[in-house]
Design a protein around this motif. Sequence first.
Motif, PDB file in Angstrom:
ATOM      1  N   ILE A  57      -9.778 -19.910  18.824  1.00 33.12           N
ATOM      2  CA  ILE A  57      -9.550 -18.714  18.025  1.00 33.12           C
ATOM      3  C   ILE A  57     -10.452 -17.626  18.585  1.00 33.12           C
ATOM      4  O   ILE A  57     -11.671 -17.804  18.651  1.00 33.12           O
ATOM      5  N   THR A  58      -9.881 -16.520  19.039  1.00 32.73           N
ATOM      6  CA  THR A  58     -10.689 -15.387  19.481  1.00 32.73           C
ATOM      7  C   THR A  58     -10.690 -14.346  18.367  1.00 32.73           C
ATOM      8  O   THR A  58      -9.646 -14.067  17.774  1.00 32.73           O
ATOM      9  N   ILE A  59     -11.850 -13.793  18.100  1.00 33.87           N
ATOM     10  CA  ILE A  59     -11.964 -12.812  17.020  1.00 33.87           C
ATOM     11  C   ILE A  59     -12.618 -11.533  17.536  1.00 33.87           C
ATOM     12  O   ILE A  59     -13.804 -11.502  17.870  1.00 33.87           O
ATOM     13  N   ALA A  60     -11.815 -10.477  17.600  1.00 29.20           N
ATOM     14  CA  ALA A  60     -12.341  -9.130  17.816  1.00 29.20           C
ATOM     15  C   ALA A  60     -12.585  -8.554  16.429  1.00 29.20           C
ATOM     16  O   ALA A  60     -11.867  -8.866  15.489  1.00 29.20           O
ATOM     17  N   ARG A  61     -13.623  -7.710  16.286  1.00 26.42           N
ATOM     18  CA  ARG A  61     -13.910  -7.224  14.943  1.00 26.42           C
ATOM     19  C   ARG A  61     -14.598  -5.883  14.969  1.00 26.42           C
ATOM     20  O   ARG A  61     -15.436  -5.611  15.820  1.00 26.42           O
ATOM     21  N   GLY A  62     -14.218  -5.045  14.017  1.00 29.54           N
ATOM     22  CA  GLY A  62     -14.901  -3.786  13.824  1.00 29.54           C
ATOM     23  C   GLY A  62     -16.250  -4.036  13.166  1.00 29.54           C
ATOM     24  O   GLY A  62     -16.399  -4.983  12.381  1.00 29.54           O
ATOM     25  N   TYR A  63     -17.218  -3.220  13.477  1.00 30.67           N
ATOM     26  CA  TYR A  63     -18.557  -3.396  12.918  1.00 30.67           C
ATOM     27  C   TYR A  63     -18.527  -3.151  11.406  1.00 30.67           C
ATOM     28  O   TYR A  63     -18.077  -2.109  10.945  1.00 30.67           O
ATOM     29  N   GLY A  64     -18.980  -4.134  10.648  1.00 25.61           N
ATOM     30  CA  GLY A  64     -18.986  -4.025   9.194  1.00 25.61           C
ATOM     31  C   GLY A  64     -17.722  -4.526   8.531  1.00 25.61           C
ATOM     32  O   GLY A  64     -17.622  -4.516   7.297  1.00 25.61           O
ATOM     33  N   SER A  65     -16.763  -4.998   9.323  1.00 24.58           N
ATOM     34  CA  SER A  65     -15.500  -5.477   8.764  1.00 24.58           C
ATOM     35  C   SER A  65     -15.601  -6.888   8.189  1.00 24.58           C
ATOM     36  O   SER A  65     -14.703  -7.350   7.495  1.00 24.58           O
ATOM     37  N   GLY A  66     -16.691  -7.589   8.502  1.00 26.28           N
ATOM     38  CA  GLY A  66     -16.845  -8.971   8.055  1.00 26.28           C
ATOM     39  C   GLY A  66     -16.316  -9.983   9.043  1.00 26.28           C
ATOM     40  O   GLY A  66     -16.281 -11.181   8.753  1.00 26.28           O
TER      41      GLY A  66
END
Length: 215
Positions: free
Chosen positions: A6-15
């Motif tokens: 599972i690869t997870i890209a994420r916005g800062y503060g999105s959890g």
Amino acid sequence: MKNYVITIARGYGSGGSHIAKRLSKDLNIPCYDEEILQMAADLSGINERFFYEANERIHKGAITINSSKGVYNGTLYHVDDKEFLSDENLFNYQAAVIKNLAMDGSTSCIIVGKAANYVLRSLKNVVKVNIQAPMEHCVFNIMDRLQKDEASAKDMIKKMNKYRSDYYKYYTGRKWLDPAEYDLSINTGALGEDYAAKLILQLVRDKGFLDDSSH
């Protein structure tokens, strides 16, 4: 049960990082984030600080971001090559670690950031997720979790998301927030972190990586 990533890209503060850790616990599989840098250092023999310094150059805007073609090509340069300590080679070693993890048949895993969705785009055993949220939601999270005031939280979010977008563009030549880069894009501001984790689990199950007896 098949091994998967599972690869997870994420916005800062999105959890997104919290969700990755939760999935790691629920699925009983390892989660890799900054550990990738140490693993790349071990693989290449290059001191870990060079990997952080390369990232910092993007963070400070010291690198020109090519708008059409990323620098990543997968070639690993060795110690006797002049490109050994280049930003391209440092990323290539990180990518090699990511590929090794994905192709290791002994265990599934979660990889946070590092453009892992792009690096592993040709593999069939990958679930590519992007987690984002509106600014006000991210500001609330940063204020709550890091004890920052609103102005500081907003500034941190803008700077970190620009860095992540520039990082993705520099190495891949593509847009970080383009939904076509991912299998699933989630707005945690609307759906919450609990439901986001459930959606990811369901996608992993629907892709055939979990059987009915698994979580």
